[in-house]
Write an enzyme that holds these catalytic residues in place. Structure first.
Site, PDB file in Angstrom:
ATOM      1  N   GLU A  56      -3.163  -4.507  -3.418  1.00  0.00           N
ATOM      2  CA  GLU A  56      -3.577  -5.315  -4.569  1.00  0.00           C
ATOM      3  C   GLU A  56      -3.366  -4.555  -5.873  1.00  0.00           C
ATOM      4  O   GLU A  56      -2.873  -5.112  -6.866  1.00  0.00           O
ATOM      5  CB  GLU A  56      -5.056  -5.706  -4.433  1.00  0.00           C
ATOM      6  CG  GLU A  56      -5.360  -6.577  -3.232  1.00  0.00           C
ATOM      7  CD  GLU A  56      -5.792  -5.791  -1.996  1.00  0.00           C
ATOM      8  OE1 GLU A  56      -6.649  -6.287  -1.261  1.00  0.00           O
ATOM      9  OE2 GLU A  56      -5.260  -4.676  -1.771  1.00  0.00           O
ATOM     10  N   ASN A  67       0.830  -1.209   0.000  1.00  0.00           N
ATOM     11  CA  ASN A  67       0.000   0.000   0.000  1.00  0.00           C
ATOM     12  C   ASN A  67       0.864   1.259   0.000  1.00  0.00           C
ATOM     13  O   ASN A  67       2.009   1.258   0.448  1.00  0.00           O
ATOM     14  CB  ASN A  67      -0.974  -0.001   1.187  1.00  0.00           C
ATOM     15  CG  ASN A  67      -0.289  -0.112   2.540  1.00  0.00           C
ATOM     16  OD1 ASN A  67       0.664  -0.866   2.719  1.00  0.00           O
ATOM     17  ND2 ASN A  67      -0.783   0.644   3.516  1.00  0.00           N
ATOM     18  N   MET A  68       0.279   2.341  -0.509  1.00  0.00           N
ATOM     19  CA  MET A  68       1.035   3.579  -0.722  1.00  0.00           C
ATOM     20  C   MET A  68       0.136   4.774  -0.411  1.00  0.00           C
ATOM     21  O   MET A  68      -0.962   4.887  -0.959  1.00  0.00           O
ATOM     22  CB  MET A  68       1.512   3.611  -2.181  1.00  0.00           C
ATOM     23  CG  MET A  68       2.434   4.738  -2.550  1.00  0.00           C
ATOM     24  SD  MET A  68       3.194   4.453  -4.184  1.00  0.00           S
ATOM     25  CE  MET A  68       1.774   4.537  -5.270  1.00  0.00           C
ATOM     26  N   GLU A  69       0.603   5.659   0.483  1.00  0.00           N
ATOM     27  CA  GLU A  69      -0.159   6.842   0.892  1.00  0.00           C
ATOM     28  C   GLU A  69       0.714   8.089   0.742  1.00  0.00           C
ATOM     29  O   GLU A  69       1.940   7.991   0.684  1.00  0.00           O
ATOM     30  CB  GLU A  69      -0.587   6.713   2.363  1.00  0.00           C
ATOM     31  CG  GLU A  69      -1.337   5.438   2.696  1.00  0.00           C
ATOM     32  CD  GLU A  69      -1.366   5.139   4.185  1.00  0.00           C
ATOM     33  OE1 GLU A  69      -2.015   4.157   4.568  1.00  0.00           O
ATOM     34  OE2 GLU A  69      -0.714   5.884   4.972  1.00  0.00           O
TER      35      GLU A  69
END
Length: 295
Positions: free
Chosen positions: A104, A89-91
């Site tokens: 995903e 995941n990337m924020e």
């Protein structure tokens, strides 16, 4: 990121860490594991295919960039070639949450930009959210896609997304990752713009016709590309910038090392990524110049 991989090795069973360390600590490790390497790990560890994929999840999660939630999620997809691709995941600080990339999406886009035309299965830490289930339903291999969770039996995507709405409901036959080559050309002689055109030519945008691509140049001279991944449900669509940032993340590079960006879009498209691309890059580094071309 390397320190997180070392932590994952320290926590892994000895048989796995011993044989995996030379792969994941290699200078040229690209967050993928070849079919041959995976087979060798199966033999060395005596784990089942499922058990080994689940055991590899902490190594995928080591790539997570989650400064807001500090919640690290890993995902692994197996491409049609048999190669495994990590994702996480990337924020982004200072940017609305709609720009977030789920693990995903990351793993799938990672495989796509490295030349895969479909994925066989996906292994993830947690049950996929509705957003990701819909994203996966756009894939060329959605009907056959299998989902593996820890301590669960493998299930089909459509077990998790029954009576799904997808491309076929809008009269679209070709799915995301299907082999395609659009024929856009650009007269600009800028090398970065030409890289963006190359990405545009494999993009998937059947609903808005905004076929688009981006190229990001690093201070080192490396260039990472991203193609637009549109979705029948619209909101789960993944912009080209995020797809390119995924490639940077999975290569172990840093966002602050982006030197320049070039975005190319179809002039006949019904939407544009320009404003969101500029605002997200501004949050990462306000000094990144952005070239923009409509073709």
């Amino acid at each position: 990121m390397k320190s997180r991989i070392e932590q994952a090795l320290a926590s892994a069973p000895e048989a796995l860490s011993t044989h995996l360390a030379p792969i994941v600590l290699a200078d040229d490790f690209d967050a993928t594991i070849s079919e041959q390497q995976f087979g060798e790990l199966l033999n060395a560890t005596n784990l089942s295919d499922k058990e080994l994929r689940v055991a590899l999840l902490p190594f995928a999660a080591a790539f997570s960039y989650a400064p807001i939630s500090e919640f690290y999620v890993g995902a692994i997809v197996r491409g049609l070639s048999g190669r495994l691709y990590f994702g996480a995941n990337m924020e982004f600080f200072g940017v609305q949450l709609g720009q977030t990339v789920h693990a995903e999406q990351c793993a799938i886009s990672h495989a796509w930009m490295k030349g895969e035309h479909g994925v066989k299965d996906i292994t993830i830490n947690y049950s996929p959210c509705g957003h990701c289930r819909q994203f996966m339903n756009e894939l060329s291999t959605a009907k056959e896609l299998k989902i593996q969770l820890p301590e669960r039996q493998e299930k089909s995507l459509h077990h998790y997304l029954p009576e799904a709405f997808g491309p076929a409901d809008l009269g679209i036959e070709s799915g995301l990752m299907a082999e395609v080559k659009h024929e856009f050309v650009c007269d600009e002689d800028d090398a970065l713009i030409q890289k963006a055109v190359n990405a545009m030519n494999i993009s998937h945008a059947p609903y808005t016709n905004n076929l688009s691509g981006i190229a990001l140049e690093m201070n080192s001279g490396l260039v990472f590309q991203g193609a637009y991944a549109e979705n029948a449900a619209f909101n789960p669509s993944l912009p080209p910038l995020q797809v390119a940032l995924i490639q940077i993340l999975m290569a172990g590079e840093k966002f602050e090392d982006i030197k320049a960006a070039a975005l190319v879009e179809n002039s006949q498209g019904k939407i544009s990524h320009l404003a969101d691309t500029q605002s997200t890059l501004e949050a990462l580094n306000p000094d990144i110049p952005v070239s923009f071309v409509n073709v």
